[in-house]
Design a protein around this motif. Structure first.
Motif, PDB file in Angstrom:
ATOM      1  N   LEU A  63      33.085  32.049  33.656  1.00 36.82           N
ATOM      2  CA  LEU A  63      34.446  31.813  33.195  1.00 36.82           C
ATOM      3  C   LEU A  63      34.730  32.607  31.917  1.00 36.82           C
ATOM      4  N   ASP A  64      33.783  32.552  30.979  1.00 39.21           N
ATOM      5  CA  ASP A  64      33.965  33.285  29.726  1.00 39.21           C
ATOM      6  C   ASP A  64      34.118  34.780  29.998  1.00 39.21           C
ATOM      7  N   ASP A  65      33.304  35.316  30.908  1.00 41.00           N
ATOM      8  CA  ASP A  65      33.330  36.742  31.208  1.00 41.00           C
ATOM      9  C   ASP A  65      34.632  37.138  31.899  1.00 41.00           C
ATOM     10  N   ILE A  66      35.057  36.357  32.883  1.00 48.29           N
ATOM     11  CA  ILE A  66      36.303  36.650  33.590  1.00 48.29           C
ATOM     12  C   ILE A  66      37.468  36.622  32.615  1.00 48.29           C
ATOM     13  N   CYS A  67      37.477  35.648  31.727  1.00 47.48           N
ATOM     14  CA  CYS A  67      38.594  35.489  30.807  1.00 47.48           C
ATOM     15  C   CYS A  67      38.751  36.710  29.904  1.00 47.48           C
TER      16      CYS A  67
ATOM     17  N   TYR B 207      39.082  32.355  38.807  1.00 49.69           N
ATOM     18  CA  TYR B 207      39.286  30.923  38.587  1.00 49.69           C
ATOM     19  C   TYR B 207      40.784  30.619  38.498  1.00 49.69           C
ATOM     20  N   VAL B 208      41.097  29.353  38.740  1.00 45.77           N
ATOM     21  CA  VAL B 208      42.372  28.766  38.381  1.00 45.77           C
ATOM     22  C   VAL B 208      42.052  27.428  37.741  1.00 45.77           C
TER      23      VAL B 208
ATOM     24  N   LEU C 272      41.309  36.731  38.066  1.00 50.08           N
ATOM     25  CA  LEU C 272      40.262  37.250  38.948  1.00 50.08           C
ATOM     26  C   LEU C 272      39.780  38.586  38.401  1.00 50.08           C
ATOM     27  N   LEU C 273      38.492  38.854  38.606  1.00 53.45           N
ATOM     28  CA  LEU C 273      37.967  40.166  38.248  1.00 53.45           C
ATOM     29  C   LEU C 273      38.682  41.242  39.057  1.00 53.45           C
ATOM     30  N   PRO C 274      38.836  42.437  38.506  1.00 52.32           N
ATOM     31  CA  PRO C 274      39.666  43.469  39.162  1.00 52.32           C
ATOM     32  C   PRO C 274      39.290  43.750  40.608  1.00 52.32           C
ATOM     33  N   GLU C 275      38.004  43.792  40.915  1.00 54.12           N
ATOM     34  CA  GLU C 275      37.600  44.144  42.268  1.00 54.12           C
ATOM     35  C   GLU C 275      37.911  43.043  43.290  1.00 54.12           C
ATOM     36  N   TRP C 276      38.340  41.875  42.823  1.00 57.45           N
ATOM     37  CA  TRP C 276      38.675  40.777  43.721  1.00 57.45           C
ATOM     38  C   TRP C 276      40.179  40.549  43.804  1.00 57.45           C
ATOM     39  N   GLN C 277      40.946  41.397  43.163  1.00 53.31           N
ATOM     40  CA  GLN C 277      42.392  41.308  43.218  1.00 53.31           C
ATOM     41  C   GLN C 277      42.950  42.037  44.443  1.00 53.31           C
ATOM     42  N   HIS C 278      44.209  41.731  44.766  1.00 56.35           N
ATOM     43  CA  HIS C 278      44.930  42.381  45.867  1.00 56.35           C
ATOM     44  C   HIS C 278      44.280  42.129  47.231  1.00 56.35           C
TER      45      HIS C 278
END
Length: 225
Positions: free
Chosen positions: A18-22, A71-72, A137-143
């Motif tokens: 969570l800390d890293d994603i944020c 995360y949400v 979301l991390l960039p590679e998990w978007q779209h």
């Protein structure tokens, strides 16, 4: 353990993720690690307190190996959460993150000022949108439909609790995020706020045209985080 990505409830061992994603999504949707030398600061304001104080409303996207890649999270009752932030969360972190001595003059000091002012979350004009959320979301998990799946899980949880509506605050410059929220039925709310941020809201109940996503990662319309 499944090899397929899945939305699941938060577990305490997800906290480093969570800390890293944020921080990796904390600069108008981009990487904030160059902006904030302490990479845990943003999560201390916008992610960790929700996971600690309201874990039942914290969900992650698991990449299929047990690693959280998005995360949400949020609260069903913003005034109650702001009070708990003040009395329960802030005492845990204030020694590491003291309030700025004067008016904020750096990005870090601006964030520290936010940390020490949880009452800013309570806006009278948002009383009919009592819940609020953060999603990343991390960039590679978007779209890829995963943001939509996370959001639907959170909205359904709120609706099941009888919460009528939810709001969020986003950086106005993050046009990709705004397009995502627009597709999910969020609309701008007329509340006082700086030009640098936009406040959006929507009912927690899904409207008839809003179809549930198909298999995770294969929703009918493209989505972003």
């Amino acid at each position: 353990m499944s090899n397929e990505p899945a939305v699941r409830r938060y577990r305490p061992e997800d906290r480093p993720a969570l800390d890293d994603i944020c921080v990796r999504t904390g600069h108008a949707g981009g990487d904030a690690r160059e902006v904030y030398p302490d990479h845990g600061l943003l999560s201390t304001i916008f992610a960790a307190p929700y996971a600690e104080l309201e874990p039942e409303l914290t969900f992650v996207l698991d990449d299929g190996t047990g690693r959280a890649v998005g995360y949400v999270l949020g609260t069903a009752d913003t005034p109650r959460f702001a009070a708990a932030f003040r009395t329960e969360w802030l005492p845990r972190v204030a020694a590491r993150y003291p309030a700025p001595a004067g008016p904020p003059s750096t990005p870090t000091e601006e964030m520290l000022a936010l940390l020490h002012d949880p009452e800013r979350m309570v806006v009278p004009e948002l009383a009919d949108h009592p819940a609020h959320l953060h999603i990343d979301l991390l960039p590679e998990w978007q779209h890829r439909g995963f943001g939509r799946a996370l959001m639907h899980r959170f909205l359904d949880e709120l609706h099941g609790r009888g919460v009528p509506a939810v709001h969020l605050t986003m950086a106005t410059a993050n046009v990709a995020a705004r397009a995502f929220y627009d597709r999910l039925g969020f609309r701008e709310l007329a509340v006082p706020h700086p030009d640098t941020v936009t406040v959006l809201g929507r009912p927690t109940e899904r409207t008839p045209p809003e179809r549930a996503p198909g298999p995770l990662g294969r929703s009918a319309r493209p989505a972003t985080s």
